[in-house]
Design a protein around this motif. Structure first.
Motif, PDB file in Angstrom:
ATOM      1  N   ARG A 199       0.845  -1.192   0.000  1.00  0.00           N
ATOM      2  CA  ARG A 199       0.000   0.000   0.000  1.00  0.00           C
ATOM      3  C   ARG A 199       0.884   1.248   0.000  1.00  0.00           C
ATOM      4  O   ARG A 199       1.892   1.316   0.702  1.00  0.00           O
ATOM      5  CB  ARG A 199      -0.889  -0.005   1.235  1.00  0.00           C
ATOM      6  N   LEU A 200       0.463   2.246  -0.776  1.00  0.00           N
ATOM      7  CA  LEU A 200       1.128   3.537  -0.822  1.00  0.00           C
ATOM      8  C   LEU A 200       0.098   4.590  -0.442  1.00  0.00           C
ATOM      9  O   LEU A 200      -1.019   4.588  -0.971  1.00  0.00           O
ATOM     10  CB  LEU A 200       1.659   3.798  -2.231  1.00  0.00           C
ATOM     11  N   GLU A 201       0.450   5.456   0.503  1.00  0.00           N
ATOM     12  CA  GLU A 201      -0.477   6.485   0.990  1.00  0.00           C
ATOM     13  C   GLU A 201       0.170   7.860   0.874  1.00  0.00           C
ATOM     14  O   GLU A 201       1.307   8.054   1.295  1.00  0.00           O
ATOM     15  CB  GLU A 201      -0.817   6.256   2.464  1.00  0.00           C
ATOM     16  N   LEU A 246       4.332  10.817   2.488  1.00  0.00           N
ATOM     17  CA  LEU A 246       4.189   9.666   1.609  1.00  0.00           C
ATOM     18  C   LEU A 246       4.681   8.430   2.361  1.00  0.00           C
ATOM     19  O   LEU A 246       5.824   8.392   2.816  1.00  0.00           O
ATOM     20  CB  LEU A 246       5.016   9.875   0.335  1.00  0.00           C
ATOM     21  N   LEU A 299       4.950   4.139   2.393  1.00  0.00           N
ATOM     22  CA  LEU A 299       4.897   2.871   1.684  1.00  0.00           C
ATOM     23  C   LEU A 299       4.901   1.756   2.716  1.00  0.00           C
ATOM     24  O   LEU A 299       5.725   1.753   3.635  1.00  0.00           O
ATOM     25  CB  LEU A 299       6.118   2.723   0.763  1.00  0.00           C
ATOM     26  N   GLN A 300       3.970   0.825   2.579  1.00  0.00           N
ATOM     27  CA  GLN A 300       3.984  -0.363   3.430  1.00  0.00           C
ATOM     28  C   GLN A 300       3.796  -1.580   2.546  1.00  0.00           C
ATOM     29  O   GLN A 300       2.727  -1.815   1.990  1.00  0.00           O
ATOM     30  CB  GLN A 300       2.900  -0.306   4.504  1.00  0.00           C
ATOM     31  N   ARG A 301       4.883  -2.330   2.416  1.00  0.00           N
ATOM     32  CA  ARG A 301       4.817  -3.561   1.636  1.00  0.00           C
ATOM     33  C   ARG A 301       4.118  -4.634   2.484  1.00  0.00           C
ATOM     34  O   ARG A 301       4.149  -4.571   3.702  1.00  0.00           O
ATOM     35  CB  ARG A 301       6.217  -4.018   1.246  1.00  0.00           C
ATOM     36  N   GLU A 331       8.285   5.911   5.715  1.00  0.00           N
ATOM     37  CA  GLU A 331       7.999   7.194   5.088  1.00  0.00           C
ATOM     38  C   GLU A 331       9.023   7.443   3.987  1.00  0.00           C
ATOM     39  O   GLU A 331      10.221   7.259   4.192  1.00  0.00           O
ATOM     40  CB  GLU A 331       8.029   8.325   6.108  1.00  0.00           C
TER      41      GLU A 331
END
Length: 177
Positions: free
Chosen positions: A58-60, A98, A100-102, A109
């Motif tokens: 997921r990318l937020e 920003l 990212l959580q793989r 961050e």
């Protein structure tokens, strides 16, 4: 009005005003992807959130353009001028983040690298491409006219759905994209 030339006629609740204050849209794409879009045209803060769930994680992206919409001291409550005060509080701060959580891993961050000028340098890139021609984009961010037409088609179908109360298939909406 003297700041931006926009005439505020104080009639936002008049019967002829048809713009939506709140809107939600779900778009199902061929092959399985789903887009969920939500718009709130009135809010105590200004900004946006984008989240993408994919096969790798997921990318937020969170962007806070104005942490609080505060009227200026002595402002007219009907047509206030706005203050830049209160933009960094314990609950919300102006800025961007920003993350990212793989899958099966911790969130991290990522650094956002902005270019010079407005919109994080995006305006300069857009104008460069428009007037001097396409350049090599190592991130493959460039969208063509067909991408633009497809994006507009989603909006047109969303408006058709609002009118009919039914789901609208872009292939059958007569848009040709």
């Amino acid at each position: 009005e003297h700041h931006d030339g926009y005439r505020r006629d104080q009639g936002v609740f008049a019967g002829e005003i048809t713009i939506e204050d709140n809107l939600a849209l779900t778009v199902e794409y061929e092959g399985g992807p789903v887009l969920s879009y939500s718009l709130n045209a009135h809010s105590p803060w200004e900004g946006y959130r984008v989240a993408v769930n994919g096969t790798a994680g997921r990318l937020e992206l969170d962007v806070v353009e104005r942490a609080a919409v505060l009227p200026a001291a002595g402002g007219n409550p009907v047509d206030p001028s706005f203050s830049d005060d209160g933009q960094n509080t314990a609950g919300r701060s102006k800025g961007e983040k920003l993350v990212l959580q793989r899958h099966w891993g911790p969130a991290e961050e990522l650094e956002i690298i902005n270019g010079e000028g407005s919109h994080g340098g995006g305006d300069a890139l857009l104008l460069e491409e428009l007037f001097r021609g396409s350049t090599v984009d190592r991130y493959s961010r460039q969208a063509g006219f067909l991408d633009g037409a497809r994006a507009i088609a989603v909006g047109i179908c969303g408006n058709q759905s609002l009118e009919s109360g039914q789901a609208v298939d872009v292939d059958h909406a007569g848009l040709g994209v």
